[in-house]
Write a protein that holds these residues in place. Structure first.
Motif, PDB file in Angstrom:
ATOM      1  N   VAL A  24       0.827  -1.200   0.000  1.00 57.72           N
ATOM      2  CA  VAL A  24       0.000   0.000   0.000  1.00 57.72           C
ATOM      3  C   VAL A  24       0.866   1.256   0.000  1.00 57.72           C
ATOM      4  N   CYS A  25       2.164   1.106   0.243  1.00 64.47           N
ATOM      5  CA  CYS A  25       3.067   2.254   0.211  1.00 64.47           C
ATOM      6  C   CYS A  25       3.369   2.625  -1.239  1.00 64.47           C
ATOM      7  N   PRO A  26       3.260   3.908  -1.580  1.00 66.76           N
ATOM      8  CA  PRO A  26       3.427   4.308  -2.981  1.00 66.76           C
ATOM      9  C   PRO A  26       4.877   4.488  -3.385  1.00 66.76           C
ATOM     10  N   PRO A  27       5.166   4.314  -4.650  1.00 70.02           N
ATOM     11  CA  PRO A  27       6.469   4.755  -5.145  1.00 70.02           C
ATOM     12  C   PRO A  27       6.507   6.278  -5.155  1.00 70.02           C
ATOM     13  N   VAL A  28       7.676   6.842  -4.953  1.00 65.74           N
ATOM     14  CA  VAL A  28       7.848   8.296  -4.922  1.00 65.74           C
ATOM     15  C   VAL A  28       8.856   8.679  -6.000  1.00 65.74           C
ATOM     16  N   VAL A  60      15.720  12.319  -3.225  1.00 69.99           N
ATOM     17  CA  VAL A  60      14.332  12.116  -2.798  1.00 69.99           C
ATOM     18  C   VAL A  60      14.226  10.752  -2.124  1.00 69.99           C
ATOM     19  N   ARG A  61      13.742  10.748  -0.895  1.00 71.48           N
ATOM     20  CA  ARG A  61      13.626   9.516  -0.118  1.00 71.48           C
ATOM     21  C   ARG A  61      12.263   9.478   0.554  1.00 71.48           C
ATOM     22  N   SER A  62      11.811   8.284   0.897  1.00 73.75           N
ATOM     23  CA  SER A  62      10.510   8.181   1.556  1.00 73.75           C
ATOM     24  C   SER A  62      10.520   7.071   2.592  1.00 73.75           C
ATOM     25  N   THR A  63       9.708   7.272   3.622  1.00 71.40           N
ATOM     26  CA  THR A  63       9.424   6.231   4.604  1.00 71.40           C
ATOM     27  C   THR A  63       7.916   6.125   4.717  1.00 71.40           C
ATOM     28  N   VAL A  71      -2.536   5.319   5.622  1.00 67.52           N
ATOM     29  CA  VAL A  71      -1.150   5.070   5.222  1.00 67.52           C
ATOM     30  C   VAL A  71      -0.468   6.422   5.031  1.00 67.52           C
ATOM     31  N   VAL A  72       0.587   6.666   5.797  1.00 68.36           N
ATOM     32  CA  VAL A  72       1.280   7.958   5.763  1.00 68.36           C
ATOM     33  C   VAL A  72       2.678   7.763   5.190  1.00 68.36           C
ATOM     34  N   THR A  73       2.978   8.519   4.147  1.00 70.32           N
ATOM     35  CA  THR A  73       4.309   8.483   3.540  1.00 70.32           C
ATOM     36  C   THR A  73       4.997   9.819   3.805  1.00 70.32           C
ATOM     37  N   ASN A  74       6.168   9.755   4.427  1.00 70.75           N
ATOM     38  CA  ASN A  74       6.984  10.941   4.661  1.00 70.75           C
ATOM     39  C   ASN A  74       8.043  11.011   3.571  1.00 70.75           C
ATOM     40  N   VAL A  75       8.118  12.152   2.904  1.00 69.20           N
ATOM     41  CA  VAL A  75       9.048  12.344   1.795  1.00 69.20           C
ATOM     42  C   VAL A  75      10.048  13.428   2.168  1.00 69.20           C
ATOM     43  N   THR A  76      11.328  13.140   1.990  1.00 76.00           N
ATOM     44  CA  THR A  76      12.369  14.143   2.205  1.00 76.00           C
ATOM     45  C   THR A  76      13.168  14.311   0.919  1.00 76.00           C
ATOM     46  N   PHE A  77      13.743  15.489   0.744  1.00 75.94           N
ATOM     47  CA  PHE A  77      14.532  15.767  -0.456  1.00 75.94           C
ATOM     48  C   PHE A  77      15.495  16.901  -0.166  1.00 75.94           C
ATOM     49  N   ASP A  78      16.509  17.021  -1.009  1.00 74.79           N
ATOM     50  CA  ASP A  78      17.480  18.109  -0.910  1.00 74.79           C
ATOM     51  C   ASP A  78      17.351  19.006  -2.127  1.00 74.79           C
ATOM     52  N   ILE A  79      17.624  20.286  -1.923  1.00 72.89           N
ATOM     53  CA  ILE A  79      17.679  21.252  -3.021  1.00 72.89           C
ATOM     54  C   ILE A  79      19.058  21.897  -3.011  1.00 72.89           C
ATOM     55  N   THR A 131      10.810  18.585   3.517  1.00 74.74           N
ATOM     56  CA  THR A 131      10.069  17.390   3.927  1.00 74.74           C
ATOM     57  C   THR A 131       8.585  17.626   3.734  1.00 74.74           C
ATOM     58  N   THR A 132       7.881  16.605   3.352  1.00 77.39           N
ATOM     59  CA  THR A 132       6.439  16.698   3.142  1.00 77.39           C
ATOM     60  C   THR A 132       5.820  15.326   3.353  1.00 77.39           C
ATOM     61  N   THR A 133       4.513  15.256   3.439  1.00 78.26           N
ATOM     62  CA  THR A 133       3.847  13.981   3.696  1.00 78.26           C
ATOM     63  C   THR A 133       2.646  13.796   2.772  1.00 78.26           C
TER      64      THR A 133
END
Length: 200
Positions: A24-28, A60-63, A71-79, A131-133
């Protein structure tokens, strides 16, 4: 509604077939042409010499927390960004988006955020993290029982449907699409910025 999806891991089973593990976890991912942003001065110019700030999104990474009904997906990324003029200190804010796409094409949720970068005097490079969710009901990401049975039923050589891919059946294919989500993150670009990225 915010999110869920299909992640697959191929495994060869004892009967010689290939099984796919559905989550159920999505690809990011970063959508095409949205991982870079360029600011110009003057803003109407597109000459190389007019580039003011150029930034790109990376790492870009996710947990995923999928133990509850949501279902909560936390997304982090760098700029990372580079500026042309470095004489004085400067703060630059870049907008980004996270969107949830269902079935490969239907946008079901979108949120805009901003990341601030600080350039010290004399400094050409700057970086920051964001970071975003995204959240979705587990029920929306779960295949109906009858569809799961059609996809996972053991088939033996010689069976009438042994060589038939269950995903070739329209109702099965549509059910899988309805339960498939992905989270997309990128820069929130103007039409001109998107065109510049697509054509440069």
């Amino acid at each position: 509604m915010l999110l869920s999806g299909c992640a697959g891991k191929g495994e060869v089973d004892a009967t010689g077939g290939i099984s796919a593990v559905r989550s159920v976890c999505p690809p990011v991912a970063i959508p095409a042409a949205t991982g870079d942003i360029t600011l110009f001065d003057p803003v109407t110019s597109r000459d190389q010499s007019a580039i003011d700030v150029a930034g790109f999104m990376t790492n870009v990474r996710s947990t995923c927390a999928d133990a509850t009904d949501q279902v909560v997906t936390n997304v982090t990324f760098d700029i990372r960004a580079r500026r042309t003029r470095t004489d004085v200190a400067r703060d630059v804010t870049l907008p980004y988006f996270i969107t949830v796409v269902r079935g490969g094409s239907a946008v079901v949720a979108k949120r805009i955020g901003r990341v601030a970068l600080h350039f010290a005097a004399g400094q050409a490079l700057a970086s920051a993290s964001g970071t975003t969710t995204a959240t979705v009901s587990r029920a929306a990401a779960t295949l109906p029982e009858d569809v799961r049975e059609k996809l996972t039923r053991k088939r033996k050589a010689g069976d009438q449907d042994a060589a038939v891919d269950p995903l070739s059946t329209p109702e099965v294919r549509q059910a899988v699409l309805r339960a498939s989500f992905e989270a997309l993150v990128g820069f929130q670009l103007t039409d001109d910025q998107l065109k510049y990225n697509a054509t440069r």
